[in-house]
Design a protein around this motif. Structure first.
Motif, PDB file in Angstrom:
ATOM      1  N   VAL A   1       0.709  -1.197  -0.457  1.00  0.00           N
ATOM      2  CA  VAL A   1      -0.334  -0.141   0.108  1.00  0.00           C
ATOM      3  C   VAL A   1       0.695   1.283  -0.115  1.00  0.00           C
ATOM      4  CG1 VAL A   1      -1.825  -1.026   1.095  1.00  0.00           C
ATOM      5  CG2 VAL A   1      -0.174  -0.227   2.838  1.00  0.00           C
ATOM      6  N   PHE A   2       0.302   2.923  -0.710  1.00  0.00           N
ATOM      7  CA  PHE A   2       0.927   3.439  -0.684  1.00  0.00           C
ATOM      8  C   PHE A   2       0.690   4.776  -0.114  1.00  0.00           C
ATOM      9  CE2 PHE A   2      -0.834   3.014  -4.714  1.00  0.00           C
ATOM     10  CZ  PHE A   2      -1.591   3.802  -4.189  1.00  0.00           C
ATOM     11  N   PRO A   3       0.520   5.695   0.718  1.00  0.00           N
ATOM     12  CA  PRO A   3       0.285   6.866   0.711  1.00  0.00           C
ATOM     13  C   PRO A   3      -0.483   7.836   0.495  1.00  0.00           C
ATOM     14  CG  PRO A   3       2.961   7.272   0.892  1.00  0.00           C
ATOM     15  CD  PRO A   3       2.903   5.764   1.099  1.00  0.00           C
ATOM     16  N   VAL A   4      -1.476   8.383   0.560  1.00  0.00           N
ATOM     17  CA  VAL A   4      -2.468   9.297  -0.820  1.00  0.00           C
ATOM     18  C   VAL A   4      -2.155  10.352   0.584  1.00  0.00           C
ATOM     19  CG1 VAL A   4      -3.347   7.246  -1.869  1.00  0.00           C
ATOM     20  CG2 VAL A   4      -4.567   8.011   0.507  1.00  0.00           C
ATOM     21  N   ALA A   5      -2.917  11.473  -1.109  1.00  0.00           N
ATOM     22  CA  ALA A   5      -3.587  12.400   0.197  1.00  0.00           C
ATOM     23  C   ALA A   5      -4.381  12.995   0.949  1.00  0.00           C
ATOM     24  CB  ALA A   5      -3.767  13.634  -1.365  1.00  0.00           C
ATOM     25  N   ILE A   6      -4.807  13.135   1.522  1.00  0.00           N
ATOM     26  CA  ILE A   6      -5.646  13.025   2.499  1.00  0.00           C
ATOM     27  C   ILE A   6      -6.760  14.308   3.718  1.00  0.00           C
ATOM     28  CG2 ILE A   6      -5.108  10.761   3.838  1.00  0.00           C
ATOM     29  CD1 ILE A   6      -4.420  12.795   6.278  1.00  0.00           C
ATOM     30  N   CYS A   7      -6.538  14.980   2.961  1.00  0.00           N
ATOM     31  CA  CYS A   7      -7.018  16.125   2.900  1.00  0.00           C
ATOM     32  C   CYS A   7      -7.737  17.193   2.004  1.00  0.00           C
ATOM     33  CB  CYS A   7      -6.239  17.341   3.779  1.00  0.00           C
ATOM     34  SG  CYS A   7      -5.156  17.191   5.455  1.00  0.00           S
ATOM     35  N   HIS A   8      -8.208  17.214   1.884  1.00  0.00           N
ATOM     36  CA  HIS A   8      -9.547  17.752   0.999  1.00  0.00           C
ATOM     37  C   HIS A   8     -10.323  19.172   0.754  1.00  0.00           C
ATOM     38  CE1 HIS A   8      -7.497  14.888  -1.825  1.00  0.00           C
ATOM     39  NE2 HIS A   8      -8.438  13.959  -0.640  1.00  0.00           N
ATOM     40  N   GLU A   9     -10.899  19.249   0.343  1.00  0.00           N
ATOM     41  CA  GLU A   9     -11.934  20.422   1.215  1.00  0.00           C
ATOM     42  C   GLU A   9     -13.267  20.059   1.878  1.00  0.00           C
ATOM     43  OE1 GLU A   9     -14.576  24.157  -1.163  1.00  0.00           O
ATOM     44  OE2 GLU A   9     -12.635  23.269  -2.430  1.00  0.00           O
ATOM     45  N   TRP A  10     -13.791  18.583   1.445  1.00  0.00           N
ATOM     46  CA  TRP A  10     -15.378  18.381   2.154  1.00  0.00           C
ATOM     47  C   TRP A  10     -14.692  17.483   3.570  1.00  0.00           C
ATOM     48  CZ3 TRP A  10     -14.566  13.263   3.318  1.00  0.00           C
ATOM     49  CH2 TRP A  10     -13.528  11.932   2.066  1.00  0.00           C
ATOM     50  N   ASN A  11     -13.481  17.680   3.655  1.00  0.00           N
ATOM     51  CA  ASN A  11     -13.318  16.646   5.078  1.00  0.00           C
ATOM     52  C   ASN A  11     -12.117  17.757   6.342  1.00  0.00           C
ATOM     53  OD1 ASN A  11     -10.572  16.459   3.566  1.00  0.00           O
ATOM     54  ND2 ASN A  11     -10.291  14.236   4.170  1.00  0.00           N
ATOM     55  N   THR A  12     -12.254  19.070   5.325  1.00  0.00           N
ATOM     56  CA  THR A  12     -11.715  20.052   6.549  1.00  0.00           C
ATOM     57  C   THR A  12     -12.315  21.360   6.880  1.00  0.00           C
ATOM     58  OG1 THR A  12     -10.352  20.931   4.344  1.00  0.00           O
ATOM     59  CG2 THR A  12      -8.789  18.821   5.739  1.00  0.00           C
TER      60      THR A  12
END
Length: 277
Positions: free
Chosen positions: A87-98
């Motif tokens: 598995v690999f890291p992905v972007a986790i911060c987006h407009e809909w969850n911050t």
């Protein structure tokens, strides 16, 4: 890199404290973090801990910076994690969850559209800052030009702050129906606003304002190269070679708005709409 029986420590400095808190909340390794983890954490901070929006945004920004460091191709963590763990890291911060999604503006009254006169004054003032910096031979001339162009793009293509921040140079493309715009005929927005619990929505936005296209083309071809980071993919880069963050866009917007003594209920989102007056 190896995986042990205990969760790995995330960060060690004071600035990494929030990243460690998120690590403990998610109870997963950074290469297993997902946008859903950030969504759940944001809900916890808002609904259970009842923290101030500014505090939550600060926590989220720290985690965002850590996440972007981990997935940055220059450091090789993504292929290393995929090879070691599958598995690999992905972007986790987006407009809909911050915070920018949960609450666009922290003050009162609610954000409202610009009037035509206010919008013209704002864009003219942004251009004036470039002229002043150039005449004074100040160091911030490139950043002022970048920001003036950025605000024109927000208005010209109707984008949100996070969408704007996440743009890469390659996101522009040709539109056969508008050959006069060349390579700037369409804009691929890869981090569009998403419904809660879903991935960001992609959308293509057609270019319609020739003056906005001219401004972006001039920035990309003549100004952006002067920052000195030709291999960086971001459309908006900082003088230190990083990607311009939504918070920095907001800070510059507020500085210009307040200098013009415009109403404080005007926020970057207000540039996506205006009313004739």
């Amino acid at each position: 890199m190896h995986q042990t029986g205990e969760k790995s420590q995330v960060g060690s400095s004071r600035d990494g404290r929030e990243a460690r808190r998120f690590h403990e909340f998610a109870n997963d390794y950074p290469w297993q973090w997902t946008p859903a983890h950030m969504d759940e954490w944001s809900v916890c901070l808002t609904g259970e801990k009842h923290l101030a929006p500014s505090t939550i945004r600060g926590y989220q920004d720290t985690v965002r910076l850590f996440s972007e460091f981990v997935i940055d191709s220059r450091y090789g963590w993504v292929p290393a994690c995929e090879e070691a763990f599958g598995v690999f890291p992905v972007a986790i911060c987006h407009e809909w969850n911050t915070i920018p999604h949960l609450q666009e503006y922290e003050g009162s009254p609610e954000a409202r559209p610009f009037t035509r006169e206010e919008l013209q004054r704002f864009l003219d003032y942004a251009d004036d800052q470039v002229d002043r910096a150039v005449r004074a031979k100040r160091k911030g001339a490139l950043a002022a030009y970048r920001d003036a162009t950025l605000f024109k793009l927000i208005y010209g293509w109707g984008l949100r702050r996070t969408e704007t921040s996440k743009l890469d140079v390659v996101d522009f493309g040709r539109n056969p129906q508008a050959p006069q715009f060349g390579r700037y005929g369409t804009l691929n927005v890869r981090y569009g606003k998403a419904k809660r619990g879903q991935q960001p929505r992609r959308r293509n936005v057609l270019s319609v304002m020739d003056w906005a296209v001219d401004a972006v083309a001039d920035y990309v071809e003549n100004v952006r190269p002067r920052f000195g980071f030709p291999d960086h993919p971001a459309l908006w880069i900082t003088e230190r070679g990083g990607r311009l963050q939504p918070g920095s866009i907001n800070d510059r917007f507020e500085a210009y708005r307040d200098a013009l003594k415009l109403p404080k209920e005007l926020v970057p989102h207000s540039m996506r709409h205006f009313v004739s007056a």
